[in-house]
Motif scaffolding. Structure first.
Motif, PDB file in Angstrom:
ATOM      1  N   ARG A  29       0.813  -1.222   0.000  1.00 23.79           N
ATOM      2  CA  ARG A  29       0.000   0.000   0.000  1.00 23.79           C
ATOM      3  C   ARG A  29       0.836   1.257   0.000  1.00 23.79           C
ATOM      4  O   ARG A  29       0.457   2.256  -0.584  1.00 23.79           O
ATOM      5  CB  ARG A  29      -0.928   0.000   1.208  1.00 23.79           C
ATOM      6  N   LYS A  30       1.968   1.249   0.720  1.00 21.02           N
ATOM      7  CA  LYS A  30       2.837   2.420   0.772  1.00 21.02           C
ATOM      8  C   LYS A  30       4.114   2.048   1.506  1.00 21.02           C
ATOM      9  O   LYS A  30       4.207   0.965   2.078  1.00 21.02           O
ATOM     10  CB  LYS A  30       2.163   3.589   1.490  1.00 21.02           C
ATOM     11  N   ILE A  31       5.058   2.926   1.488  1.00 23.65           N
ATOM     12  CA  ILE A  31       6.251   2.755   2.315  1.00 23.65           C
ATOM     13  C   ILE A  31       5.916   3.349   3.675  1.00 23.65           C
ATOM     14  O   ILE A  31       5.598   4.536   3.784  1.00 23.65           O
ATOM     15  CB  ILE A  31       7.474   3.446   1.685  1.00 23.65           C
ATOM     16  N   LYS A  32       5.938   2.543   4.699  1.00 28.57           N
ATOM     17  CA  LYS A  32       5.526   2.968   6.045  1.00 28.57           C
ATOM     18  C   LYS A  32       6.615   3.741   6.770  1.00 28.57           C
ATOM     19  O   LYS A  32       6.331   4.692   7.492  1.00 28.57           O
ATOM     20  CB  LYS A  32       5.129   1.727   6.869  1.00 28.57           C
ATOM     21  N   GLU A  33       7.865   3.312   6.593  1.00 27.11           N
ATOM     22  CA  GLU A  33       8.986   3.965   7.269  1.00 27.11           C
ATOM     23  C   GLU A  33      10.067   4.298   6.247  1.00 27.11           C
ATOM     24  O   GLU A  33      10.248   3.574   5.276  1.00 27.11           O
ATOM     25  CB  GLU A  33       9.651   3.053   8.292  1.00 27.11           C
ATOM     26  N   THR A  34      10.772   5.348   6.545  1.00 24.36           N
ATOM     27  CA  THR A  34      11.963   5.718   5.795  1.00 24.36           C
ATOM     28  C   THR A  34      13.052   6.019   6.812  1.00 24.36           C
ATOM     29  O   THR A  34      12.786   6.656   7.833  1.00 24.36           O
ATOM     30  CB  THR A  34      11.707   6.963   4.922  1.00 24.36           C
ATOM     31  N   CYS A  35      14.260   5.543   6.554  1.00 22.88           N
ATOM     32  CA  CYS A  35      15.383   5.757   7.471  1.00 22.88           C
ATOM     33  C   CYS A  35      16.392   6.721   6.885  1.00 22.88           C
ATOM     34  O   CYS A  35      16.721   6.655   5.700  1.00 22.88           O
ATOM     35  CB  CYS A  35      16.122   4.452   7.753  1.00 22.88           C
ATOM     36  N   LEU A  36      16.885   7.594   7.734  1.00 21.75           N
ATOM     37  CA  LEU A  36      18.037   8.427   7.429  1.00 21.75           C
ATOM     38  C   LEU A  36      19.070   8.171   8.509  1.00 21.75           C
ATOM     39  O   LEU A  36      18.726   7.877   9.662  1.00 21.75           O
ATOM     40  CB  LEU A  36      17.675   9.915   7.414  1.00 21.75           C
ATOM     41  N   TYR A  37      20.309   8.291   8.163  1.00 23.03           N
ATOM     42  CA  TYR A  37      21.391   8.114   9.117  1.00 23.03           C
ATOM     43  C   TYR A  37      22.049   9.469   9.304  1.00 23.03           C
ATOM     44  O   TYR A  37      22.411  10.138   8.335  1.00 23.03           O
ATOM     45  CB  TYR A  37      22.350   7.015   8.637  1.00 23.03           C
ATOM     46  N   VAL A  38      22.144   9.885  10.562  1.00 19.17           N
ATOM     47  CA  VAL A  38      22.535  11.251  10.898  1.00 19.17           C
ATOM     48  C   VAL A  38      23.707  11.232  11.876  1.00 19.17           C
ATOM     49  O   VAL A  38      24.013  10.205  12.480  1.00 19.17           O
ATOM     50  CB  VAL A  38      21.340  12.029  11.493  1.00 19.17           C
ATOM     51  N   SER A  39      24.332  12.383  12.035  1.00 21.01           N
ATOM     52  CA  SER A  39      25.506  12.452  12.910  1.00 21.01           C
ATOM     53  C   SER A  39      25.228  13.117  14.247  1.00 21.01           C
ATOM     54  O   SER A  39      26.008  12.965  15.176  1.00 21.01           O
ATOM     55  CB  SER A  39      26.640  13.190  12.189  1.00 21.01           C
ATOM     56  N   ASP A  40      24.116  13.844  14.372  1.00 24.88           N
ATOM     57  CA  ASP A  40      23.832  14.590  15.597  1.00 24.88           C
ATOM     58  C   ASP A  40      22.321  14.601  15.834  1.00 24.88           C
ATOM     59  O   ASP A  40      21.581  15.269  15.107  1.00 24.88           O
ATOM     60  CB  ASP A  40      24.378  16.016  15.445  1.00 24.88           C
ATOM     61  N   LEU A  41      21.861  13.871  16.847  1.00 22.69           N
ATOM     62  CA  LEU A  41      20.423  13.759  17.089  1.00 22.69           C
ATOM     63  C   LEU A  41      19.784  15.070  17.521  1.00 22.69           C
ATOM     64  O   LEU A  41      18.651  15.368  17.124  1.00 22.69           O
ATOM     65  CB  LEU A  41      20.137  12.671  18.126  1.00 22.69           C
ATOM     66  N   ALA A  42      20.474  15.861  18.317  1.00 23.29           N
ATOM     67  CA  ALA A  42      19.904  17.140  18.752  1.00 23.29           C
ATOM     68  C   ALA A  42      19.692  18.059  17.546  1.00 23.29           C
ATOM     69  O   ALA A  42      18.646  18.712  17.421  1.00 23.29           O
ATOM     70  CB  ALA A  42      20.811  17.808  19.778  1.00 23.29           C
ATOM     71  N   ARG A  43      20.659  18.104  16.653  1.00 24.75           N
ATOM     72  CA  ARG A  43      20.543  18.932  15.447  1.00 24.75           C
ATOM     73  C   ARG A  43      19.432  18.392  14.545  1.00 24.75           C
ATOM     74  O   ARG A  43      18.642  19.151  13.981  1.00 24.75           O
ATOM     75  CB  ARG A  43      21.887  18.951  14.718  1.00 24.75           C
TER      76      ARG A  43
END
Length: 132
Positions: free
Chosen positions: A4-18
């Motif tokens: 039906r759709k893509i439920k989740e998309t992931c990104l990989y990041v270096s700073d969670l607060a930012r």
């Protein structure tokens, strides 16, 4: 299979607060989960955007490790009626728009970058559903 759709998309990041400041603070996505030093999750309409620290998610023992790197791309969908206001809101938040593109048939999209240099796009609803 009939997805039906893509439920989740992931990104990989270096700073969670930012990342939280950008997606929650500027784009106003609701935070729905957060583990310091590991991830922050956001609701984007009926979908979920998962932002992981690559090293932390790559060492997972509870779930299969998943991780990646590099500049990624994702698109947020808005109604045609809200497209112009969304573009104005992005500019008002101090985010530079990289480019706007006319896909024909009355469909537009625009591109901008997040703090980790992932390319984000806002597309008009119905763009992929149209028939050639």
């Amino acid at each position: 299979m009939e997805f039906r759709k893509i439920k989740e998309t992931c990104l990989y990041v270096s700073d969670l607060a930012r990342t939280r400041a950008f997606y929650n603070g500027l784009l106003k996505l609701e935070v729905i989960g957060e583990v310091p030093g590991r991830h922050v999750f956001f609701r984007a309409g009926s979908s979920v955007l998962l932002c992981f620290i690559e090293e932390a998610s790559g060492k997972s023992t509870t779930l299969p490790p998943h991780f990646g790197s590099g500049q990624l791309h994702l698109a947020f969908e808005v109604s045609k009626a809200n497209y112009t206001q969304t573009k104005a809101d992005i500019k008002k938040a101090g985010i530079d728009i990289e480019q706007e593109y006319d896909w024909g048939g009355g469909f537009l999209s625009f591109y901008f970058w997040d703090p980790d240099k992932h390319l984000l796009e806002v597309v008009m609803e119905g763009m992929w559903e149209r028939r050639s």
